[in-house]
Design a protein around this motif. Structure first.
Motif, PDB file in Angstrom:
ATOM      1  N   ASN A   1      -4.835 -25.375   0.122  1.00 22.92           N
ATOM      2  CA  ASN A   1      -6.203 -24.856   0.131  1.00 22.92           C
ATOM      3  C   ASN A   1      -6.249 -23.564  -0.664  1.00 22.92           C
ATOM      4  N   ASN A   2      -7.401 -22.888  -0.646  1.00 23.64           N
ATOM      5  CA  ASN A   2      -7.533 -21.680  -1.461  1.00 23.64           C
ATOM      6  C   ASN A   2      -6.771 -20.491  -0.892  1.00 23.64           C
TER       7      ASN A   2
ATOM      8  N   ASP B   1     -11.271 -32.980  -2.719  1.00 21.13           N
ATOM      9  CA  ASP B   1     -12.107 -32.463  -1.626  1.00 21.13           C
ATOM     10  C   ASP B   1     -12.170 -33.515  -0.530  1.00 21.13           C
TER      11      ASP B   1
ATOM     12  N   GLU C   1     -11.189 -28.178   1.236  1.00 23.89           N
ATOM     13  CA  GLU C   1     -11.189 -27.781  -0.175  1.00 23.89           C
ATOM     14  C   GLU C   1      -9.736 -27.636  -0.641  1.00 23.89           C
ATOM     15  N   PHE C   2      -9.181 -28.730  -1.185  1.00 19.90           N
ATOM     16  CA  PHE C   2      -7.774 -28.727  -1.571  1.00 19.90           C
ATOM     17  C   PHE C   2      -7.628 -28.821  -3.080  1.00 19.90           C
TER      18      PHE C   2
END
Length: 408
Positions: A116-117, A81, A105-106
């Motif tokens: 990321n998501n 993060d 947010e990785f």
């Protein structure tokens, strides 16, 4: 005309309510930047009209602009993060196109890339030499950051540093010649672990034999129980400091039968002394290591990504790249916490974190939304009253119209 003015006010209040509601709904969205509805008054005036008596025609929505103030930093337990402290954006590869985000947010995908998501890959600069302690990066090339998930290669020992003290009052051993299996043929000994080119640990020992002359010692080296034929000849001066180290050749050469390359290393006795105290090993280290498995990833405040391995080594995998714009408010919102560059935003400037006007990176943290819930609730009340007041304008205009129609 009053109806149009009131209707424009209703539309403006409705846009204000929607903007505020969007802020409130994203108060928990990582990296979100709150928006502000901006309005302008409307004047319809013909050529030659008298401006002193002109009446406005209401209001209209001019723009909804984002406010790029810093959100608070929330610490997490995930080292991948990332939060930006200051200006700038992370750079993402979205299947060939470039996107920008403040949301850090990785995670690591199945192929080892930092994503990321949404599956967009984090961009960075590759190291020119990943095996150096302070590597330089190719800042002219952006590429996807990929973690090394395999084993770290071993490194064969090439040098040994020995800092010892040999007792100045020691006597030559009672027996000769030197035999590592006969303790009476040497005075002192110490041991350490060396590594061959395959990362196999090798037991090494150094045996010290006091010579007949004052200040003279012989250091015999043995690897895996086999002694080298040629010792190091050490000579100390009257102050106990090393005066000379003689060995031809200076390197110890050892061969193995496991397929590893021959081990060739040199011992540095420059810090060894001959004082009156007891025999002591102050420091004994070597530069080899075995292979290692990945144990974790660290990212420092300058964005440098390190992979840590079980052999105590670390490898530089790259440096996180950041971008900034002359006018961030001109960026196009793509949704999912992403922006795209536009002509109004200006050309992106890419650089390393902490350089120029770019902020630094905080690992293990996320930047929260910069929405102030208390302020947004006040804005809701204000927008609601504006809506009611404009509705009252229409109602009043309707009553006036009805009065005029009822005149007989």
């Amino acid at each position: 005309m009053p109806f149009n003015i009131g209707l424009s006010g209703l539309n403006a209040a409705q846009a204000d309510l929607q903007t505020t509601g969007n802020n409130v709904s994203n108060s928990g969205t990582t990296g979100f930047k709150r928006s502000r509805a901006e309005f302008g008054d409307v004047f319809a005036q013909s050529f030659g009209g008298i401006s002193q008596t002109a009446i406005g025609s209401g209001t209209r929505l001019q723009a909804v602009t984002q406010q790029f103030s810093q959100g608070r930093t929330e610490f997490t337990e995930n080292g991948l993060d990332l939060a930006i402290n200051g200006e700038g954006f992370f750079v993402l590869n979205d299947q060939g196109s470039t996107a920008y985000t403040r949301a850090g947010e990785f995670q690591v995908n199945r192929d080892g890339f930092l994503v990321n998501n949404q599956g967009q890959q984090l961009q960075g600069y590759p190291p020119q030499d990943p095996n150096t302690a302070d590597p330089n990066f190719n800042t002219g090339q952006l590429e996807d950051i990929r973690l090394q998930t395999g084993a770290a290669p071993p490194n064969a020992t090439t040098s040994v540093e020995a800092l010892l003290n040999l007792r100045s009052d020691a006597e030559p051993p009672p027996e000769e010649p030197f035999n590592l299996n006969e303790p009476d043929t040497y005075n002192f000994s110490t041991s350490l672990t060396l590594y061959d080119s395959l990362g196999t640990a090798r037991d090494a020992s150094i045996y010290f034999v006091k010579g007949e002359e004052v200040g003279q010692w012989a250091a015999h080296v043995a690897v895996d129980g086999v002694a080298d034929d040629t010792p190091y000849e050490l000579t100390f001066d009257g102050s106990g400091s090393i005066e000379s180290v003689d060995r031809i050749p200076p390197e110890v050469f050892v061969e193995f039968d496991n397929g590893a390359n021959p081990l060739e290393f040199e011992i540095d006795f420059g810090g060894t002394t001959q004082y009156g105290g007891d025999f002591a090993v102050n420091d004994l280290n070597q530069d080899g290591f075995a292979s290692g498995r990945l144990t974790g990833v660290d990212i420092d405040d300058s964005g440098v990504v390190f992979a840590r391995f079980t052999n105590g080594q670390s490898t530089v995998l790259g440096q996180v790249a950041m971008a900034n714009f002359t006018n961030p408010q001109g960026l196009e919102q793509l949704g999912n916490n992403n922006w795209a560059e536009t002509f109004a935003a200006g050309e992106p400037v890419f650089a390393a974190p902490g350089t120029g006007n770019l902020g630094t990176i905080q690992s293990g943290a996320l930047e929260a939304s910069n929405v102030d819930i208390a302020q947004e609730l006040v804005n809701l009340i204000t927008a609601q009253r504006n809506f009611q007041a404009n509705a009252q304008t229409i109602s009043t205009a309707d009553q006036v119209t009805q009065t005029i129609i009822n005149i007989r």
